[in-house]
Design a protein around this motif. Structure first.
Motif, PDB file in Angstrom:
ATOM      1  N   ILE A  16      -0.979  18.351   0.405  1.00 37.22           N
ATOM      2  CA  ILE A  16      -0.637  18.229  -0.823  1.00 37.22           C
ATOM      3  C   ILE A  16      -1.616  18.426  -1.813  1.00 37.22           C
ATOM      4  O   ILE A  16      -2.837  18.150  -1.578  1.00 37.22           O
ATOM      5  CB  ILE A  16       0.128  16.733  -1.116  1.00 37.22           C
ATOM      6  CG1 ILE A  16       1.277  16.361  -0.159  1.00 37.22           C
ATOM      7  CG2 ILE A  16       0.139  16.196  -2.362  1.00 37.22           C
ATOM      8  CD1 ILE A  16       1.632  14.874  -0.412  1.00 37.22           C
ATOM      9  N   PHE A  30      -9.389  12.318  -8.234  1.00 29.76           N
ATOM     10  CA  PHE A  30      -8.266  13.348  -8.624  1.00 29.76           C
ATOM     11  C   PHE A  30      -7.590  12.657  -9.800  1.00 29.76           C
ATOM     12  O   PHE A  30      -7.359  11.435  -9.639  1.00 29.76           O
ATOM     13  CB  PHE A  30      -7.601  13.870  -7.394  1.00 29.76           C
ATOM     14  CG  PHE A  30      -6.767  12.834  -6.720  1.00 29.76           C
ATOM     15  CD1 PHE A  30      -5.694  12.076  -7.062  1.00 29.76           C
ATOM     16  CD2 PHE A  30      -7.703  12.440  -5.473  1.00 29.76           C
ATOM     17  CE1 PHE A  30      -5.087  11.248  -6.050  1.00 29.76           C
ATOM     18  CE2 PHE A  30      -7.039  11.295  -4.630  1.00 29.76           C
ATOM     19  CZ  PHE A  30      -5.815  10.833  -4.698  1.00 29.76           C
ATOM     20  N   ILE A  33      -0.988  11.318 -10.767  1.00 31.89           N
ATOM     21  CA  ILE A  33       0.103  12.364 -10.982  1.00 31.89           C
ATOM     22  C   ILE A  33       1.113  11.686 -12.057  1.00 31.89           C
ATOM     23  O   ILE A  33       1.933  12.596 -12.708  1.00 31.89           O
ATOM     24  CB  ILE A  33       0.976  12.455  -9.468  1.00 31.89           C
ATOM     25  CG1 ILE A  33       1.917  13.712  -9.644  1.00 31.89           C
ATOM     26  CG2 ILE A  33       1.787  11.461  -9.351  1.00 31.89           C
ATOM     27  CD1 ILE A  33       2.337  14.327  -8.309  1.00 31.89           C
ATOM     28  N   HIS A  40      -6.509   9.062 -16.567  1.00 34.41           N
ATOM     29  CA  HIS A  40      -6.158   7.982 -15.235  1.00 34.41           C
ATOM     30  C   HIS A  40      -6.430   9.038 -14.143  1.00 34.41           C
ATOM     31  O   HIS A  40      -5.929   9.868 -13.662  1.00 34.41           O
ATOM     32  CB  HIS A  40      -4.565   8.002 -15.451  1.00 34.41           C
ATOM     33  CG  HIS A  40      -4.229   6.794 -14.317  1.00 34.41           C
ATOM     34  ND1 HIS A  40      -2.756   6.224 -14.308  1.00 34.41           N
ATOM     35  CD2 HIS A  40      -4.931   6.210 -13.339  1.00 34.41           C
ATOM     36  CE1 HIS A  40      -2.607   5.350 -13.442  1.00 34.41           C
ATOM     37  NE2 HIS A  40      -3.933   5.447 -12.719  1.00 34.41           N
ATOM     38  N   ASN A  90      -5.332  -2.137  -6.885  1.00 37.04           N
ATOM     39  CA  ASN A  90      -4.450  -2.897  -6.399  1.00 37.04           C
ATOM     40  C   ASN A  90      -4.518  -3.123  -4.995  1.00 37.04           C
ATOM     41  O   ASN A  90      -4.724  -2.242  -4.243  1.00 37.04           O
ATOM     42  CB  ASN A  90      -3.016  -2.343  -6.773  1.00 37.04           C
ATOM     43  CG  ASN A  90      -2.701  -2.209  -8.066  1.00 37.04           C
ATOM     44  OD1 ASN A  90      -2.983  -3.312  -9.035  1.00 37.04           O
ATOM     45  ND2 ASN A  90      -2.321  -1.209  -8.698  1.00 37.04           N
ATOM     46  N   HIS A  96       1.320  -5.143  -6.295  1.00 38.60           N
ATOM     47  CA  HIS A  96       2.194  -3.895  -6.368  1.00 38.60           C
ATOM     48  C   HIS A  96       1.240  -2.601  -5.956  1.00 38.60           C
ATOM     49  O   HIS A  96       1.693  -1.456  -6.430  1.00 38.60           O
ATOM     50  CB  HIS A  96       2.803  -3.589  -7.675  1.00 38.60           C
ATOM     51  CG  HIS A  96       4.219  -3.000  -7.676  1.00 38.60           C
ATOM     52  ND1 HIS A  96       4.231  -1.417  -7.591  1.00 38.60           N
ATOM     53  CD2 HIS A  96       5.451  -3.383  -7.775  1.00 38.60           C
ATOM     54  CE1 HIS A  96       5.432  -1.245  -7.761  1.00 38.60           C
ATOM     55  NE2 HIS A  96       6.191  -2.290  -7.586  1.00 38.60           N
ATOM     56  N   GLU A  98       1.135   0.544  -4.127  1.00 40.36           N
ATOM     57  CA  GLU A  98       2.137   1.684  -3.727  1.00 40.36           C
ATOM     58  C   GLU A  98       1.443   2.424  -2.522  1.00 40.36           C
ATOM     59  O   GLU A  98       2.567   2.773  -1.515  1.00 40.36           O
ATOM     60  CB  GLU A  98       2.795   2.354  -4.703  1.00 40.36           C
ATOM     61  CG  GLU A  98       3.614   1.726  -5.593  1.00 40.36           C
ATOM     62  CD  GLU A  98       3.786   2.547  -6.884  1.00 40.36           C
ATOM     63  OE1 GLU A  98       3.608   3.901  -6.961  1.00 40.36           O
ATOM     64  OE2 GLU A  98       4.377   2.117  -7.917  1.00 40.36           O
ATOM     65  N   HIS A 103      -7.764   2.826  -3.295  1.00 43.85           N
ATOM     66  CA  HIS A 103      -8.141   3.720  -4.758  1.00 43.85           C
ATOM     67  C   HIS A 103      -8.492   2.787  -5.528  1.00 43.85           C
ATOM     68  O   HIS A 103      -8.079   1.730  -6.096  1.00 43.85           O
ATOM     69  CB  HIS A 103      -6.860   4.673  -4.770  1.00 43.85           C
ATOM     70  CG  HIS A 103      -5.504   3.678  -4.937  1.00 43.85           C
ATOM     71  ND1 HIS A 103      -4.934   3.277  -3.522  1.00 43.85           N
ATOM     72  CD2 HIS A 103      -4.780   3.414  -5.944  1.00 43.85           C
ATOM     73  CE1 HIS A 103      -3.643   2.676  -3.948  1.00 43.85           C
ATOM     74  NE2 HIS A 103      -3.607   2.573  -5.295  1.00 43.85           N
TER      75      HIS A 103
END
Ligand code: AMP
Length: 119
Positions: A16, A30, A33, A40, A90, A96, A98, A103
């Motif tokens: 990706i 990076f 998205i 960010h 997180n 939360h 994801e 990260h």
């Protein structure tokens, strides 16, 4: 248990694309998205670590140093040192998280408001 199919594992394998900000032996940074601020950026270790707990227990000293240095580098690259920024990681359900690959979010470029939404 690390999930090799998570989206950041795919980015690390080159399956990706990402908008790369910084890379070294141990780290990739990076742009997010779905940015929540003008800047960010996500900073991730290249190793397979789910969370800060996992990373703190299993990563080498070199990887741990590299993550810290990379956060500083990204803030500099993005021009955030004067105006300021927020870093956030997180972990787990309450936070939360994801993507189950550690990260660090770096937010900046505007006044970010209070740290948590008050309920
Ligand atoms: P978290 O809720 O802390 O797990 O944050 C996951 C972050 O990853 C979110 O801010 C997403 O917008 C971001 N994200 C998900 N997929 C991608 C992707 N392909 N490239 C960049 N960022 C992504």
């Amino acid at each position: 248990m690390y999930d090799d199919n998570n989206v950041f594992a795919k980015i690390l394998r080159g399956e990706i694309p990402c908008k790369k900000v910084f890379e070294d032996t141990h780290i990739l940074a990076f742009d997010d998205i779905n940015p929540q601020a003008p800047v960010h950026t996500l900073v991730i270790p290249k190793g397979k670590y789910v969370s800060m707990k996992d990373f703190a227990e299993k990563a080498s000293d070199a990887e741990i140093a590299a993550l810290t240095r990379a956060v500083g580098k990204v803030a500099e690259i993005k021009g955030l040192n004067e105006s300021g920024y927020r870093i956030l990681a997180n972990a787990g359900v309450d936070a939360h998280q994801e993507v189950p690959h550690l990260h660090i979010h770096i937010f900046g470029g505007r006044a970010l408001g209070p740290m948590l939404v008050r309920k």
